[in-house]
Design a protein around this motif. Sequence first.
Motif, short mmCIF file in Angstrom:
data_model
loop_
_atom_site.label_atom_id
_atom_site.label_comp_id
_atom_site.label_asym_id
_atom_site.label_seq_id
_atom_site.Cartn_x
_atom_site.Cartn_y
_atom_site.Cartn_z
N LEU A 88 0.85 -1.19 0.00
CA LEU A 88 0.00 0.00 0.00
C LEU A 88 0.89 1.24 0.00
O LEU A 88 2.06 1.17 0.39
CB LEU A 88 -0.89 0.00 1.24
CG LEU A 88 -1.80 -1.23 1.38
CD1 LEU A 88 -2.62 -1.14 2.67
CD2 LEU A 88 -2.73 -1.36 0.17
N ASN A 111 -0.81 7.34 2.77
CA ASN A 111 -2.19 7.09 3.24
C ASN A 111 -2.39 5.67 3.73
O ASN A 111 -3.40 5.37 4.34
CB ASN A 111 -3.17 7.35 2.08
CG ASN A 111 -2.98 8.72 1.49
OD1 ASN A 111 -3.33 9.72 2.10
ND2 ASN A 111 -2.38 8.78 0.30
N LYS A 152 -3.31 3.26 2.09
CA LYS A 152 -4.58 2.73 1.59
C LYS A 152 -4.60 2.50 0.07
O LYS A 152 -5.36 1.66 -0.40
CB LYS A 152 -5.73 3.61 2.07
CG LYS A 152 -6.13 4.75 1.21
CD LYS A 152 -7.31 5.46 1.84
CE LYS A 152 -7.93 6.41 0.85
NZ LYS A 152 -8.72 7.45 1.45
N PHE A 153 -3.77 3.20 -0.68
CA PHE A 153 -3.80 3.01 -2.13
C PHE A 153 -2.85 1.87 -2.53
O PHE A 153 -1.70 1.84 -2.10
CB PHE A 153 -3.44 4.30 -2.87
CG PHE A 153 -4.48 5.36 -2.67
CD1 PHE A 153 -5.76 5.19 -3.18
CD2 PHE A 153 -4.21 6.50 -1.90
CE1 PHE A 153 -6.75 6.14 -2.97
CE2 PHE A 153 -5.19 7.45 -1.68
CZ PHE A 153 -6.46 7.27 -2.20
N GLU A 172 -5.77 5.64 -9.16
CA GLU A 172 -5.64 5.23 -7.76
C GLU A 172 -6.68 4.17 -7.45
O GLU A 172 -7.85 4.31 -7.84
CB GLU A 172 -5.90 6.43 -6.85
CG GLU A 172 -4.70 7.33 -6.70
CD GLU A 172 -4.98 8.50 -5.78
OE1 GLU A 172 -6.15 8.83 -5.52
OE2 GLU A 172 -3.99 9.10 -5.32
N SER A 175 -8.02 2.10 -4.04
CA SER A 175 -7.81 1.89 -2.60
C SER A 175 -8.16 0.45 -2.23
O SER A 175 -8.97 -0.20 -2.90
CB SER A 175 -8.62 2.89 -1.78
OG SER A 175 -9.94 2.40 -1.61
#
Length: 366
Positions: A225, A229, A231-232, A282, A284
């Motif tokens: 990731l 963040n 998360k991506f 992107e 997530s």
Amino acid sequence: MEIEIVPINESELKSKEVLKQPDSLGFGNYFTNRMFVVKWNEGKGWHDAKIKKYEDFQMDPATLVLHYGQEIFEGLKAFRSKNGEILLFRPKENIKRMNRSAERMSMPQMDEKDMLDAIIKLVELEKDWVPKEKGASLYIRPTMIATEIGLGVRPSSEYLFYLILSPSGPYFKEGFKPISLLATDKYVRAVPGGVGEAKTGGNYAASLKAKKLAKDYGCKEVLWLDAYNKKFIEEVGAMNIAFVINDVVTTPRLDGSILHGITRKSVLQLSKKLGLKVSEREISIHEIFEGAQNGIVTECFGLGTAASIAPVKEIKYLHYTDKGEQLKSVKFGDEPGEIAKLLYGELQAIQYGEKEPPFEDWIVKI
Ligand code: PLP
Ligand code: COI
């Protein structure tokens, strides 16, 4: 570049017996008889290019690469077609990326034509080592190391570039069978401005602890990731990653910390040619979990030279919160998806010379 071919003694040649059992080759376990070497120093540039016996290096314990990791490498393959031709898949892309890695790691670049010439000459001499069976190939590993002796942190003033060849089977022993991945916010692979886009050994050393964690959770590899963040989705240990989202082949946009994979680029081009929609953006981890549960995200597969196309059956997500560790999982099915199968078949057909390459320069015949 003049390449001296140093003769090797017939009696020293290794047996090719291993090629008779392609299923037990594995990845990167056997090496051919010869290697290419060339030196660089500040005064002379590249010099003393040789193809000689594959043998050990002698190194002073204070050689810079051993301390500060100024090293880069590449990975490409030579395939044998049914009629015996030896085919290199997109070697010019690897050569360009090697030079980009060199630039990032303060190492010297090499003339693209000279590097291709060295690859072709070495593979030509070792062509009998290219396996015949589909799924197996001759893996080519260009490498460059800093060879100046000293302990000061500085770009080396001397380098060694070499090529070694390894007849190999699939990177994952599963072959084209789905694997599972672990995404976690505990470790990160690369940051924008760092060396994630370079193919340098340190990236892989830094990934080993996370890979162990993945293993502990029953997964084959880490799904990285983004560092900010957490998360991506970025990529996998030795592959880029793609999903089929709403029937669109979707892969993370190259954001500065992802390796510019040649398989990724090829599969995007090939998908378009086959009439599939593609998207680079992107993605997530939450979108994947929700989408897979809602039937919107239908497939996931890794993309890399060593691994080719590796279908993914499950992603586990290990998430650390104030309340402690949380583990979730999402499944894509125990069999490869339709689009992964289609792309794998097309890519293999091109690499093994069963189909004409759809774009110029994809195949270089030896
Ligand atoms: N990402 C990483 C970290 C890799 O090591 C690799 C393998 O080379 C890839 C992606 C895929 O790149 P390529 O398709 O050029 O082999
Ligand atoms: C490749 O796919 O060529 C790679 O370099 C992966 C490698 C780290 C095993």
